[in-house]
Design a protein around this motif. Structure first.
Motif, short mmCIF file in Angstrom:
data_model
loop_
_atom_site.label_atom_id
_atom_site.label_comp_id
_atom_site.label_asym_id
_atom_site.label_seq_id
_atom_site.Cartn_x
_atom_site.Cartn_y
_atom_site.Cartn_z
N ALA A 151 0.82 -1.21 0.00
CA ALA A 151 0.00 0.00 0.00
C ALA A 151 0.86 1.26 0.00
O ALA A 151 0.44 2.31 -0.51
N SER A 184 -6.44 4.60 -2.48
CA SER A 184 -6.42 3.23 -1.98
C SER A 184 -7.07 2.31 -3.00
O SER A 184 -8.05 2.68 -3.65
N ASP A 207 -8.29 -1.84 -3.44
CA ASP A 207 -8.53 -3.11 -2.74
C ASP A 207 -9.25 -4.09 -3.65
O ASP A 207 -10.15 -3.71 -4.41
#
Length: 269
Positions: A171, A179, A181
């Motif tokens: 990350a 971000s 994911d």
């Protein structure tokens, strides 16, 4: 002598008018229209798992450097070509690699980074500029290909390009304020037959992206632009696939996850 009246046009006029009136009445009294639900976004077809090769003076890093390598270099050439170790005279199979050729600052070491991907997914970098390149490798066992990560930064340390395959990039390598994911939410499924005759069913998932107050779910093949703290970045989901089929069959066609993060061209050096 009696005559039979001819059928004039006026004798037929009430019938089409009546039919139209009845049709309008049926529509007005019918059930309410049902609003169509939009189809799920599937983007384009999932991309094949990217291949990455790094040669240092003609010798492959993968296998010789278990954890990968990072270096600073001047970009001297870029384009599609075959790439193979200096001692390997076999012709390269499959699609050509997009090769970025770097020269070390001392001018003595040659780096060739090959990306087996479509041109729209490779980094757009200016030649005759210096870059910092990281090639990360995480070995995952005998039956799985290693996880790979390629990140390219400019001289100030800003991220210009990041390719993550199977989670090798941490990350901390992402731009600040962005971000990414992998989701368990299914986008769609595909099916294929391997060379040995195994029938595989693959489930493809969304990539969840957040930047500030904005968030989006990207299906495989889909891309969006996001504003991070230091600039605007294009995020492309290549694929996130899983399968519940037999592990021996899956090993013939491994599932994988991959995405690209690239700084927009107008902000790149």
């Amino acid at each position: 002598m009696s005559s039979v009246p001819s059928r004039g046009i006026d004798s037929h006029r009430p019938f089409p008018i009546l039919a139209v009136w009845l049709g309008l009445l049926a529509i007005s009294c019918g059930p309410p229209l049902i609003r169509q639900r939009p189809l799920p976004r599937a983007g384009t077809s999932p991309a094949e798992r990217p291949e990455v090769v790094l040669l240092v003076d003609g010798q492959p890093v993968l296998g010789n450097q278990p954890d990968g390598l990072e270096f600073d270099g001047l970009l001297v050439a870029a384009g599609f070509q075959s790439i193979r170790p200096a001692a390997d005279e076999r012709e390269e199979e499959g699609i050509p690699f997009w090769v970025l050729q770097f020269r070390a600052i001392d001018g003595e070491t040659d780096y060739r980074l090959g990306l087996g991907m479509e041109e729209k997914l490779v980094p757009k970098l200016k030649r005759s500029a210096f870059f910092h390149v990281r090639f990360g490798v995480q070995h995952r066992g005998m039956f799985l290909p290693p996880a790979l990560a390629v990140s390219i930064l400019d001289e100030t340390g800003r991220l210009l390009y990041l390719l993550d395959v199977d989670g090798a990039a941490g990350a901390a390598e992402l731009p600040k304020g962005l971000s990414v994911d992998r989701s368990n939410r299914s986008a769609f499924t595909t099916a294929l037959t391997t060379a040995s005759g195994c029938a595989l069913t693959l489930t493809h998932h969304f990539l969840e992206v957040e930047a500030g107050s904005r968030s989006a779910s990207l299906a495989p093949g889909e891309e969006r632009f996001f504003r991070a703290e230091d600039g605007t970045y294009r995020v492309v989901s290549l694929d996130i696939s899983t399968s519940r089929d037999d592990v021996e069959c899956v090993s013939e066609h491994p599932t994988y996850s991959a995405f690209v993060v690239e700084r927009t061209a107008d902000e790149a050096p």
